[in-house]
Design a protein around this motif. Structure first.
Motif, PDB file in Angstrom:
ATOM      1  N   ASP A 163      17.651  71.120  47.715  1.00  0.00           N
ATOM      2  CA  ASP A 163      17.729  70.195  48.892  1.00  0.00           C
ATOM      3  C   ASP A 163      17.947  68.849  48.573  1.00  0.00           C
ATOM      4  O   ASP A 163      18.804  68.378  49.167  1.00  0.00           O
ATOM      5  N   GLU A 164      17.425  68.344  47.528  1.00  0.00           N
ATOM      6  CA  GLU A 164      17.903  66.840  46.875  1.00  0.00           C
ATOM      7  C   GLU A 164      19.443  66.792  46.560  1.00  0.00           C
ATOM      8  O   GLU A 164      20.107  65.833  46.873  1.00  0.00           O
ATOM      9  N   ASN A 165      19.673  67.924  45.773  1.00  0.00           N
ATOM     10  CA  ASN A 165      21.183  67.970  45.450  1.00  0.00           C
ATOM     11  C   ASN A 165      21.840  68.113  46.504  1.00  0.00           C
ATOM     12  O   ASN A 165      23.119  67.451  46.678  1.00  0.00           O
ATOM     13  N   ILE A 166      21.872  68.997  47.650  1.00  0.00           N
ATOM     14  CA  ILE A 166      22.518  69.081  48.435  1.00  0.00           C
ATOM     15  C   ILE A 166      22.497  67.893  49.658  1.00  0.00           C
ATOM     16  O   ILE A 166      23.572  67.384  50.032  1.00  0.00           O
ATOM     17  N   LYS A 167      21.479  67.326  49.670  1.00  0.00           N
ATOM     18  CA  LYS A 167      21.376  66.055  50.374  1.00  0.00           C
ATOM     19  C   LYS A 167      22.278  64.812  49.797  1.00  0.00           C
ATOM     20  O   LYS A 167      23.141  64.227  50.390  1.00  0.00           O
ATOM     21  N   ASN A 168      22.432  64.656  48.457  1.00  0.00           N
ATOM     22  CA  ASN A 168      22.914  63.840  47.891  1.00  0.00           C
ATOM     23  C   ASN A 168      24.376  63.892  47.905  1.00  0.00           C
ATOM     24  O   ASN A 168      25.255  63.294  47.938  1.00  0.00           O
ATOM     25  N   CYS A 195      27.899  73.204  50.984  1.00  0.00           N
ATOM     26  CA  CYS A 195      26.518  72.951  50.542  1.00  0.00           C
ATOM     27  C   CYS A 195      25.825  73.928  51.341  1.00  0.00           C
ATOM     28  O   CYS A 195      25.489  73.759  52.380  1.00  0.00           O
ATOM     29  N   ARG A 196      25.094  75.007  50.498  1.00  0.00           N
ATOM     30  CA  ARG A 196      24.479  75.979  51.106  1.00  0.00           C
ATOM     31  C   ARG A 196      23.309  76.437  49.924  1.00  0.00           C
ATOM     32  O   ARG A 196      23.319  76.059  48.815  1.00  0.00           O
ATOM     33  N   ARG A 197      22.454  76.911  50.667  1.00  0.00           N
ATOM     34  CA  ARG A 197      21.395  77.603  49.657  1.00  0.00           C
ATOM     35  C   ARG A 197      20.773  78.838  50.416  1.00  0.00           C
ATOM     36  O   ARG A 197      20.737  78.946  51.579  1.00  0.00           O
ATOM     37  N   MET A 198      19.936  79.565  49.382  1.00  0.00           N
ATOM     38  CA  MET A 198      19.535  80.715  50.177  1.00  0.00           C
ATOM     39  C   MET A 198      17.853  80.080  50.308  1.00  0.00           C
ATOM     40  O   MET A 198      17.676  79.339  50.145  1.00  0.00           O
ATOM     41  N   GLU A 199      17.557  81.037  51.459  1.00  0.00           N
ATOM     42  CA  GLU A 199      16.405  80.554  52.191  1.00  0.00           C
ATOM     43  C   GLU A 199      15.119  80.582  51.033  1.00  0.00           C
ATOM     44  O   GLU A 199      14.358  79.663  50.739  1.00  0.00           O
ATOM     45  N   LYS A 200      15.043  81.513  50.347  1.00  0.00           N
ATOM     46  CA  LYS A 200      14.082  81.654  49.024  1.00  0.00           C
ATOM     47  C   LYS A 200      14.905  82.232  47.857  1.00  0.00           C
ATOM     48  O   LYS A 200      15.968  82.922  48.063  1.00  0.00           O
ATOM     49  N   PHE A 201      14.527  81.573  46.646  1.00  0.00           N
ATOM     50  CA  PHE A 201      14.949  82.084  45.415  1.00  0.00           C
ATOM     51  C   PHE A 201      14.572  83.123  44.824  1.00  0.00           C
ATOM     52  O   PHE A 201      15.000  83.674  43.841  1.00  0.00           O
ATOM     53  N   ARG A 202      13.261  83.601  45.266  1.00  0.00           N
ATOM     54  CA  ARG A 202      12.653  84.499  44.695  1.00  0.00           C
ATOM     55  C   ARG A 202      12.418  85.791  46.016  1.00  0.00           C
ATOM     56  O   ARG A 202      12.041  85.714  46.931  1.00  0.00           O
ATOM     57  N   HIS A 203      12.939  86.721  45.529  1.00  0.00           N
ATOM     58  CA  HIS A 203      12.593  87.985  46.398  1.00  0.00           C
ATOM     59  C   HIS A 203      12.205  89.100  45.409  1.00  0.00           C
ATOM     60  O   HIS A 203      12.735  90.125  44.956  1.00  0.00           O
ATOM     61  N   GLY A 204      10.820  89.235  45.510  1.00  0.00           N
ATOM     62  CA  GLY A 204       9.946  90.277  44.676  1.00  0.00           C
ATOM     63  C   GLY A 204      10.392  89.977  43.241  1.00  0.00           C
ATOM     64  O   GLY A 204      10.050  89.098  42.592  1.00  0.00           O
ATOM     65  N   ARG A 205      10.769  90.958  42.766  1.00  0.00           N
ATOM     66  CA  ARG A 205      11.204  91.113  41.358  1.00  0.00           C
ATOM     67  C   ARG A 205      12.688  90.524  40.992  1.00  0.00           C
ATOM     68  O   ARG A 205      12.991  90.789  39.816  1.00  0.00           O
ATOM     69  N   HIS A 251      22.194  78.434  45.228  1.00  0.00           N
ATOM     70  CA  HIS A 251      22.621  77.320  45.934  1.00  0.00           C
ATOM     71  C   HIS A 251      24.096  76.820  45.595  1.00  0.00           C
ATOM     72  O   HIS A 251      24.259  77.094  44.226  1.00  0.00           O
ATOM     73  N   GLN A 252      24.787  76.251  46.258  1.00  0.00           N
ATOM     74  CA  GLN A 252      26.129  75.744  46.142  1.00  0.00           C
ATOM     75  C   GLN A 252      26.252  74.426  46.681  1.00  0.00           C
ATOM     76  O   GLN A 252      25.916  74.215  47.893  1.00  0.00           O
ATOM     77  N   VAL A 253      26.711  73.499  46.204  1.00  0.00           N
ATOM     78  CA  VAL A 253      26.875  71.982  46.262  1.00  0.00           C
ATOM     79  C   VAL A 253      28.434  71.566  46.048  1.00  0.00           C
ATOM     80  O   VAL A 253      29.217  72.349  45.293  1.00  0.00           O
ATOM     81  N   SER A 254      28.887  70.379  46.752  1.00  0.00           N
ATOM     82  CA  SER A 254      30.259  70.059  46.420  1.00  0.00           C
ATOM     83  C   SER A 254      30.037  69.398  45.204  1.00  0.00           C
ATOM     84  O   SER A 254      29.133  68.730  44.813  1.00  0.00           O
ATOM     85  N   PRO A 255      31.214  69.338  44.517  1.00  0.00           N
ATOM     86  CA  PRO A 255      31.055  68.968  43.056  1.00  0.00           C
ATOM     87  C   PRO A 255      31.020  67.426  42.889  1.00  0.00           C
ATOM     88  O   PRO A 255      30.821  66.897  41.606  1.00  0.00           O
TER      89      PRO A 255
END
Ligand code: FAD
Lengths: 532, 64
Positions: free
Chosen positions: A364-369, A296-306, A315-319
């Motif tokens: 975050d909601e997906n990772i929590k669940n 269960c991981r995610r990037m801190e930010k999904f936008r990096h400039g362009r 983001h990656q979650v368990s299935p």
């Protein structure tokens, strides 16, 4: 018959861009022709924004991978023109059974609510989804829409600049370069884009492995979801059986942490495991075997400039609970209309920051669940296991314990409570259609609300008279609904009120709502929703 | 929502305490742990109120 995932669907062909000495600039480049990259591209092309998809392969994904598609992603796929074949082909189930040791401790029936076009979810192999998306891309091309998919185009280097992105691409004919005003990185959990830009991917790895097997079998098991805790055929671990179309069954067997992954995937080890599970009489054939370690991981930010990240790249979650592909489709649903407004110059660049805020919230909601499901299925301490087993033991005869049994919660879309794009809310109106939430479907005469909306700002005027509005050259048209023809719209959107006005974003999220609205109210809310 | 009760609330507390010990009699440590877990779940459901439950969790975690 050749398997669908063995057939090249977008084989390499040389692009005129490869003849140019100065790199050609495209408005939007998408890296990755997985479900998320294709969703992004289809969405853009439908809005006439030119887009090129680059993929280092030329086929759909190998093996079924994601198999459960929830209602909201199906609605998004409807908007993208790929929902119907999914639902026609998919398996619908409502009954789930939970076993503990050798006993069936309870069963549940999801009994979906009436008055929705799409079911709570369907089971379908990911490669079918990808194939339908490629079909849709071809259909858009025939209609002259500006969309291209380039197979065997591997992105090898990325340069991020303030107003564009540069790409070095490797092909069977050698390398070439491209430029893009905007880059959408949908290059999967191992995202080379993330790595090339030196970005983080923090989170939690669960110390467990699951053997995931797709098997073709002729079995008269019903179309139900069966989940075992601590079964005799996989002691101390769990197991899951689910049906897919074409007599294909998905089996997940928990294996624990200290295993030899190579060994466990060999047919001579997989087959005996399935034998003990299924019994000696059942004939089966292995289609796809994989070992999955949950993260269960995610990037801190999904936008990096362009550069905008979406899907597993972000983001990656368990299935458990089918959140991977489902969440990715909600990412691009959220992103594409914003990107279009920014490209058109009708909204400020900062509107794209709200993509980051809203989808990080969703992730975050997906990772929590999904972490909670994983913690229940693979208790991490002795005490966790004691409680887990106590819940299971009680659940057999005590209804109260059943809601605590967590063998994976179904993916439901999040509501962007508190988003900076949210406008006025009216607390007296029903809670589940509140501001920030996705449109709740309902029949309107012979149509569906989900089919009548999307792709543009709209004012849903229920038993009300309002005029269309325009903000920065972007207009919102009016969808008038009378509860006389649509009683469920009344129930779901009015509650006890006589009338209401809802402003919907192009991604069918409720932007604001009132019992009565003046044009200035709607314009102000629309301005807020456009990042103004 | 109701605050956690922290004043005496069980009539004949000695009797209750004896009953609590009695259900554990003759059990192995593991069986006792399982019983306690079941008991916590049963009582929690009976209480239901999330504020009271939260108060109970906090009090148990840092007894004063
Ligand atoms: C082995 C495995 C098993 C899975 N099992 C399940 C499951 O049981 N249930 C479930 O819900 N989910 C499962 N998933 C997750 C689910 O499949 C993903 O959530 C979903 O595919 C995400 O879609 P995506 O488009 O973001 O990424 P992907 O589908 O991974 O697509 C990424 C694409 O990017 C391309 N790409 C990568 N690098 C480059 C490059 N340098 N240049 C060009 N193209 C590139 C790849 O070829 C690929 O086509 C599984 C994933 C894997 C890998």
């Amino acid at each position: 018959m050749a398997k669908i995932f063995d057939t090249p669907l977008y084989p390499y062909t040389r692009s005129p861009d490869q003849e140019e000495t100065t790199p050609v600039r495209h408005p939007v480049v998408v890296i990755g022709a997985g479900p998320v990259g294709m969703a992004a591209a289809i969405d853009l092309a439908q809005q006439d924004v030119p887009v090129v998809i680059l993929d280092d392969d030329d086929k759909v994904s190998f093996g079924s991978r994601a198999i459960s598609f929830a209602k909201r992603p199906l609605e998004i796929l409807d908007r993208l023109g790929c929902g119907q074949p999914m639902v026609d082909k998919g398996e619908i189930w409502n009954v789930g059974k939970v076993f503990f040791d050798n006993r069936r401790i309870f069963e549940f029936n999801l009994l979906p609510e009436d008055g929705h076009k799409r079911p709570a979810f369907i089971n379908l192999q990911q490669y079918y989804l990808e194939q339908y998306m490629v079909d849709r891309i071809r259909e858009l091309q025939v209609k002259g829409k500006p969309i291209e998919i380039r197979g065997n185009n591997k992105v090898d280097a990325i340069g991020s600049h303030t107003d564009h992105v540069t790409l070095e691409i490797d092909t069977p004919d050698g390398p070439y370069n491209l430029e893009a005003d905007w880059l959408i990185a949908c290059d999967g959990a191992g995202s080379p884009t993330r790595r090339m830009l030196g970005l983080d991917f923090a989170g939690r790895v669960f110390e467990d492995n699951f053997l995931i097997v797709d098997t073709i079998m002729e079995a008269d098991f019903p179309t139900e979801r069966w989940f075992w805790f601590d079964p005799p055929f996989n002691r101390g671990q769990s197991a899951l059986l689910q049906k897919q179309p074409d007599d294909m069954w998905r089996i997940d067997l928990q294996l624990g942490w200290d295993i030899d992954k190579e060994e466990e995937q060999k047919p001579e080890n997989v087959i005996p495991r399935l034998r003990t599970m299924l019994g000696d009489d059942v004939k089966f054939e292995l289609e796809w075997v994989a070992i999955y370690t949950f993260q269960c991981r995610r990037m801190e930010k999904f936008r990096h400039g362009r550069v905008l990240f979406a899907g597993d790249a972000a983001h990656q979650v368990s299935p458990f609970g089918a959140r991977g592909a489902n969440a990715g489709l909600q990412d691009t649903d959220n992103l594409i209309w914003k990107l279009k407004l920014v490209i058109d110059g009708t909204a400020p660049d900062s509107l794209l920051d709200s993509y980051d805020v809203e989808r990080v919230y969703g992730a975050d909601e997906n990772i929590k669940n999904s972490s909670r499901s994983t913690d229940f299925i693979t208790p991490k301490s002795k005490m966790d296991r004691t409680f887990r087993d106590a819940v299971l033991e009680l659940a057999e005869t005590n209804e109260f314990a059943r809601p605590m049994v967590n063998s994976g919660r179904l993916s439901v879309p999040c509501t962007y409570d508190g988003s900076c794009l949210n406008g006025h809310d009216e607390p007296d109106l029903p809670e589940h259609t509140r501001v920030g939430g996705p449109l709740v479907d309902a029949p309107v005469g012979k149509d569906w609300l989900t089919d009548l909306t999307g792709n543009r700002f709209q004012i849903l005027a229920i038993n009300s008279e309002v005029e269309p509005v325009e903000v920065n050259g972007v207009s919102a048209d009016v969808l008038k609904v009378s509860t006389a023809d649509a009683p469920l719209v009344g129930e779901r959107y009015l509650g006890g009120a006589d009338a209401a006005v809802y402003l919907l974003r192009p991604d069918q999220i409720v932007a604001a709502r009132w019992k009565e609205a003046k044009p200035a109210d709607i314009e102000a809310a629309m301005n807020t929703a456009m990042g103004g | 929502m109701a605050e956690l009760k922290t004043t005496p609330n069980i009539a004949y507390a000695d009797d209750f305490y004896a009953d609590l010990l009695a259900v554990h009699e003759g059990l192995s440590e593991k069986e006792s742990e399982a019983l306690n877990a079941r008991l916590i779940l049963i009582l929690s459901n009976h209480i239901g109120d999330r504020e009271a439950l939260g108060g109970a969790l906090a009090l148990a975690a840092t007894p004063k």
